[in-house]
Scaffold this motif. Structure first.
Motif, PDB file in Angstrom:
ATOM      1  N   GLU A 287       0.798  14.647 -11.134  1.00 30.06           N
ATOM      2  CA  GLU A 287       0.744  13.342 -10.465  1.00 30.06           C
ATOM      3  C   GLU A 287       1.873  12.423 -10.936  1.00 30.06           C
ATOM      4  O   GLU A 287       2.570  11.794 -10.139  1.00 30.06           O
ATOM      5  CB  GLU A 287      -0.614  12.678 -10.726  1.00 30.06           C
ATOM      6  N   ALA A 288       2.056  12.356 -12.262  1.00 34.82           N
ATOM      7  CA  ALA A 288       3.104  11.485 -12.802  1.00 34.82           C
ATOM      8  C   ALA A 288       4.491  12.004 -12.460  1.00 34.82           C
ATOM      9  O   ALA A 288       5.404  11.228 -12.156  1.00 34.82           O
ATOM     10  CB  ALA A 288       2.953  11.359 -14.311  1.00 34.82           C
ATOM     11  N   ALA A 289       4.666  13.324 -12.499  1.00 37.18           N
ATOM     12  CA  ALA A 289       5.968  13.905 -12.183  1.00 37.18           C
ATOM     13  C   ALA A 289       6.380  13.577 -10.751  1.00 37.18           C
ATOM     14  O   ALA A 289       7.544  13.252 -10.477  1.00 37.18           O
ATOM     15  CB  ALA A 289       5.936  15.415 -12.387  1.00 37.18           C
ATOM     16  N   GLU A 290       5.416  13.646  -9.832  1.00 36.67           N
ATOM     17  CA  GLU A 290       5.731  13.334  -8.437  1.00 36.67           C
ATOM     18  C   GLU A 290       6.028  11.845  -8.265  1.00 36.67           C
ATOM     19  O   GLU A 290       7.004  11.470  -7.605  1.00 36.67           O
ATOM     20  CB  GLU A 290       4.582  13.749  -7.517  1.00 36.67           C
ATOM     21  N   ARG A 291       5.190  10.988  -8.872  1.00 37.27           N
ATOM     22  CA  ARG A 291       5.438   9.541  -8.767  1.00 37.27           C
ATOM     23  C   ARG A 291       6.811   9.183  -9.331  1.00 37.27           C
ATOM     24  O   ARG A 291       7.561   8.414  -8.726  1.00 37.27           O
ATOM     25  CB  ARG A 291       4.358   8.755  -9.531  1.00 37.27           C
ATOM     26  N   THR A 292       7.126   9.738 -10.488  1.00 38.93           N
ATOM     27  CA  THR A 292       8.381   9.389 -11.146  1.00 38.93           C
ATOM     28  C   THR A 292       9.578   9.858 -10.324  1.00 38.93           C
ATOM     29  O   THR A 292      10.556   9.121 -10.146  1.00 38.93           O
ATOM     30  CB  THR A 292       8.444  10.011 -12.555  1.00 38.93           C
ATOM     31  N   ALA A 293       9.527  11.082  -9.833  1.00 42.35           N
ATOM     32  CA  ALA A 293      10.646  11.615  -9.039  1.00 42.35           C
ATOM     33  C   ALA A 293      10.853  10.811  -7.767  1.00 42.35           C
ATOM     34  O   ALA A 293      11.994  10.488  -7.398  1.00 42.35           O
ATOM     35  CB  ALA A 293      10.394  13.081  -8.711  1.00 42.35           C
ATOM     36  N   VAL A 294       9.772  10.481  -7.103  1.00 39.59           N
ATOM     37  CA  VAL A 294       9.877   9.715  -5.859  1.00 39.59           C
ATOM     38  C   VAL A 294      10.432   8.319  -6.133  1.00 39.59           C
ATOM     39  O   VAL A 294      11.323   7.833  -5.419  1.00 39.59           O
ATOM     40  CB  VAL A 294       8.499   9.634  -5.162  1.00 39.59           C
ATOM     41  N   GLN A 295       9.940   7.672  -7.189  1.00 33.62           N
ATOM     42  CA  GLN A 295      10.417   6.322  -7.497  1.00 33.62           C
ATOM     43  C   GLN A 295      11.891   6.334  -7.921  1.00 33.62           C
ATOM     44  O   GLN A 295      12.655   5.437  -7.564  1.00 33.62           O
ATOM     45  CB  GLN A 295       9.544   5.696  -8.574  1.00 33.62           C
ATOM     46  N   ALA A 296      12.289   7.362  -8.683  1.00 32.69           N
ATOM     47  CA  ALA A 296      13.693   7.466  -9.085  1.00 32.69           C
ATOM     48  C   ALA A 296      14.573   7.691  -7.863  1.00 32.69           C
ATOM     49  O   ALA A 296      15.649   7.084  -7.733  1.00 32.69           O
ATOM     50  CB  ALA A 296      13.868   8.590 -10.092  1.00 32.69           C
ATOM     51  N   ALA A 297      14.133   8.562  -6.965  1.00 28.82           N
ATOM     52  CA  ALA A 297      14.903   8.835  -5.746  1.00 28.82           C
ATOM     53  C   ALA A 297      14.991   7.586  -4.872  1.00 28.82           C
ATOM     54  O   ALA A 297      16.065   7.276  -4.319  1.00 28.82           O
ATOM     55  CB  ALA A 297      14.265   9.982  -4.974  1.00 28.82           C
ATOM     56  N   GLU A 298      13.900   6.883  -4.721  1.00 25.78           N
ATOM     57  CA  GLU A 298      13.906   5.650  -3.919  1.00 25.78           C
ATOM     58  C   GLU A 298      14.875   4.625  -4.493  1.00 25.78           C
ATOM     59  O   GLU A 298      15.588   3.937  -3.743  1.00 25.78           O
ATOM     60  CB  GLU A 298      12.497   5.069  -3.853  1.00 25.78           C
ATOM     61  N   ALA A 299      14.915   4.514  -5.814  1.00 28.46           N
ATOM     62  CA  ALA A 299      15.811   3.551  -6.452  1.00 28.46           C
ATOM     63  C   ALA A 299      17.273   3.935  -6.224  1.00 28.46           C
ATOM     64  O   ALA A 299      18.126   3.081  -5.937  1.00 28.46           O
ATOM     65  CB  ALA A 299      15.512   3.469  -7.943  1.00 28.46           C
ATOM     66  N   VAL A 300      17.577   5.225  -6.336  1.00 30.76           N
ATOM     67  CA  VAL A 300      18.937   5.702  -6.103  1.00 30.76           C
ATOM     68  C   VAL A 300      19.363   5.408  -4.664  1.00 30.76           C
ATOM     69  O   VAL A 300      20.465   4.904  -4.413  1.00 30.76           O
ATOM     70  CB  VAL A 300      19.027   7.212  -6.406  1.00 30.76           C
ATOM     71  N   LEU A 301      18.488   5.706  -3.731  1.00 30.11           N
ATOM     72  CA  LEU A 301      18.811   5.459  -2.323  1.00 30.11           C
ATOM     73  C   LEU A 301      18.984   3.973  -2.036  1.00 30.11           C
ATOM     74  O   LEU A 301      19.849   3.581  -1.245  1.00 30.11           O
ATOM     75  CB  LEU A 301      17.711   6.046  -1.429  1.00 30.11           C
ATOM     76  N   ALA A 302      18.175   3.149  -2.685  1.00 34.34           N
ATOM     77  CA  ALA A 302      18.299   1.702  -2.486  1.00 34.34           C
ATOM     78  C   ALA A 302      19.697   1.232  -2.886  1.00 34.34           C
ATOM     79  O   ALA A 302      20.367   0.511  -2.132  1.00 34.34           O
ATOM     80  CB  ALA A 302      17.232   0.968  -3.301  1.00 34.34           C
ATOM     81  N   VAL A 303      20.156   1.647  -4.057  1.00 36.17           N
ATOM     82  CA  VAL A 303      21.475   1.216  -4.523  1.00 36.17           C
ATOM     83  C   VAL A 303      22.573   1.729  -3.602  1.00 36.17           C
ATOM     84  O   VAL A 303      23.498   0.988  -3.240  1.00 36.17           O
ATOM     85  CB  VAL A 303      21.725   1.690  -5.971  1.00 36.17           C
ATOM     86  N   LEU A 304      22.482   2.990  -3.205  1.00 32.28           N
ATOM     87  CA  LEU A 304      23.504   3.550  -2.321  1.00 32.28           C
ATOM     88  C   LEU A 304      23.540   2.845  -0.968  1.00 32.28           C
ATOM     89  O   LEU A 304      24.570   2.850  -0.279  1.00 32.28           O
ATOM     90  CB  LEU A 304      23.266   5.051  -2.125  1.00 32.28           C
ATOM     91  N   ASN A 305      22.421   2.211  -0.606  1.00 26.32           N
ATOM     92  CA  ASN A 305      22.347   1.461   0.654  1.00 26.32           C
ATOM     93  C   ASN A 305      22.547  -0.039   0.450  1.00 26.32           C
ATOM     94  O   ASN A 305      22.290  -0.840   1.344  1.00 26.32           O
ATOM     95  CB  ASN A 305      21.005   1.707   1.334  1.00 26.32           C
ATOM     96  N   GLY A 306      23.021  -0.406  -0.753  1.00 25.58           N
ATOM     97  CA  GLY A 306      23.340  -1.806  -1.022  1.00 25.58           C
ATOM     98  C   GLY A 306      22.149  -2.689  -1.318  1.00 25.58           C
ATOM     99  O   GLY A 306      22.263  -3.921  -1.282  1.00 25.58           O
ATOM    100  N   LYS A 307      21.014  -2.074  -1.630  1.00 21.59           N
ATOM    101  CA  LYS A 307      19.814  -2.854  -1.926  1.00 21.59           C
ATOM    102  C   LYS A 307      19.480  -2.769  -3.415  1.00 21.59           C
ATOM    103  O   LYS A 307      19.538  -1.697  -4.017  1.00 21.59           O
ATOM    104  CB  LYS A 307      18.631  -2.338  -1.109  1.00 21.59           C
ATOM    105  N   ARG A 308      19.119  -3.895  -3.981  1.00 18.53           N
ATOM    106  CA  ARG A 308      18.798  -3.932  -5.403  1.00 18.53           C
ATOM    107  C   ARG A 308      17.451  -3.252  -5.649  1.00 18.53           C
ATOM    108  O   ARG A 308      16.442  -3.602  -5.025  1.00 18.53           O
ATOM    109  CB  ARG A 308      18.734  -5.379  -5.888  1.00 18.53           C
ATOM    110  N   PRO A 309      17.394  -2.279  -6.561  1.00 13.91           N
ATOM    111  CA  PRO A 309      16.115  -1.615  -6.849  1.00 13.91           C
ATOM    112  C   PRO A 309      15.188  -2.554  -7.599  1.00 13.91           C
ATOM    113  O   PRO A 309      15.634  -3.516  -8.239  1.00 13.91           O
ATOM    114  CB  PRO A 309      16.521  -0.421  -7.723  1.00 13.91           C
ATOM    115  N   GLU A 310      13.915  -2.266  -7.520  1.00 11.85           N
ATOM    116  CA  GLU A 310      12.928  -3.165  -8.135  1.00 11.85           C
ATOM    117  C   GLU A 310      13.047  -3.210  -9.647  1.00 11.85           C
ATOM    118  O   GLU A 310      12.880  -4.267 -10.255  1.00 11.85           O
ATOM    119  CB  GLU A 310      11.514  -2.714  -7.739  1.00 11.85           C
ATOM    120  N   HIS A 311      13.345  -2.060 -10.268  1.00 14.33           N
ATOM    121  CA  HIS A 311      13.374  -1.998 -11.726  1.00 14.33           C
ATOM    122  C   HIS A 311      14.742  -1.516 -12.201  1.00 14.33           C
ATOM    123  O   HIS A 311      15.135  -0.381 -11.931  1.00 14.33           O
ATOM    124  CB  HIS A 311      12.285  -1.062 -12.243  1.00 14.33           C
TER     125      HIS A 311
END
Length: 325
Positions: A287-311
């Motif tokens: 459960e934690a591995a999936e949450r962490t991977a998804v959140q890390a990927a979302e943050a990377v995509l946010a930055v690449l799209n010019g959006k500031r990540p939450e954390h």
């Protein structure tokens, strides 16, 4: 665009990156020499406990974001990343429940002598059950050192499940906040150690906390108490801990973290039978591995799209972040 995975992450995170059109490449090894060779041309990278050093960042001249899979960033050269305007996004909430549950599991393993019981059955010593060396944790006192997200959740679980008395030592958190959460503030660590049946470490590693649990502090702990460390190995004097456990002052200890991982073959913990050891699995549940991977990927995509990540580890770089044409 290309994202280098310095260490493996859950497939759900990879799928998210690929669905967004990124080429995802797994590093062939996670030592920094290899990473420095393979990060060339990458627009993003995601690391776990391998971190990312200056040499690798210099080699990754196209790098626009580093995703940190988890909370700890000790192995990342944060100062250099900040200097060059490289945002570091991290996932501070994803593993909280899993690590808190491991603390409870370790605490129960020590109280019930789970490790010793398993050995006794395998050695045809079924009468081990008559040793009367087993304990309940209900109603006992737990000292939480470090009242961050994991420390707080551990305290909540221990109190709700076992009606434990919870002491909290956390110099950075006002006593009023600790008491408002339903726990007892313990500003004097040394005094609190004499009261606690179990001590759980949740501090980050800083010059102040390195070696915080010295020989003096370990022997200041209540006789027959137990120490649980899911934070950082270097918080504790390892030789003194072995002495305290093997000499009978402490009932036992449990460690999920080590100064060097994996620990070397001559590490003193490996020969100490009073220790429960695990290979840094606190945040490794499915459960934690999936949450962490998804959140890390979302943050990377946010930055690449010019959006500031939450954390962000270094939020001050956002307005001057590195942009590669």
């Amino acid at each position: 665009m290309k994202c280098l995975l310095i260490q493996p992450i859950h497939p759900s995170g990879i799928a998210l990156l690929e669905e967004a059109g990124l080429e995802v490449v797994q590093a062939s090894a996670h030592d920094m020499e290899t990473v420095a060779r393979e990060i060339v041309g990458a627009d993003a990278a995601i690391t776990r406990n391998a971190g990312l050093n200056r040499a690798a960042m210099e080699a990754g001249s196209k790098l626009q974001v580093l995703g940190n899979h988890g909370i700890g960033v000790d192995p990342v050269d944060v100062d250099y990343a900040t200097e060059i305007g490289l945002p570091i996004a991290f996932t501070p909430y994803a593993n909280v429940q899993s690590v808190a549950e491991l603390v409870i599991a370790h605490m129960l393993a020590i109280a019930k002598r789970v490790r010793e019981c398993d050995t006794a059955v395998r050695d045809d010593r079924f009468d081990y059950r008559y040793t009367r060396d087993f304990r309940e944790v209900s109603g006992k006192t737990l000292l939480i050192c470090g009242f961050g997200r994991i420390g707080r959740r551990t305290a909540e679980v221990a109190k709700a499940a076992f009606d434990m008395r919870i002491l909290v030592h956390s110099p950075s958190v006002p006593a009023a906040d600790i008491e408002a959460a339903g726990f007892v503030a313990a500003p004097d660590l040394d005094a609190a150690l004499g009261e606690a049946d179990y001590v759980s470490l949740h501090q980050t590693l800083t010059p102040r906390t390195r070696g915080l649990f010295s020989r003096e502090r370990l022997f200041a702990m209540k006789k027959d108490a137990a120490l649980i460390n899911t934070a950082r190995g270097a918080l504790v004097d390892r030789e003194a801990l072995v002495e305290a456990v093997e000499g009978g002052h402490l009932r036992g200890a449990a460690f999920d973290v080590f100064e060097t991982e994996p620990p070397p073959a001559d590490h003193p913990y490996l020969a100490c039978k009073g220790l429960v050891l695990s290979p840094h699995i606190g945040g490794s549940t499915e459960e934690a591995a999936e949450r962490t991977a998804v959140q890390a990927a979302e943050a990377v995509l946010a930055v690449l799209n010019g959006k500031r990540p939450e954390h962000m580890v270094n939020p001050d770089v956002w307005e001057r972040r590195r942009k590669v044409a």
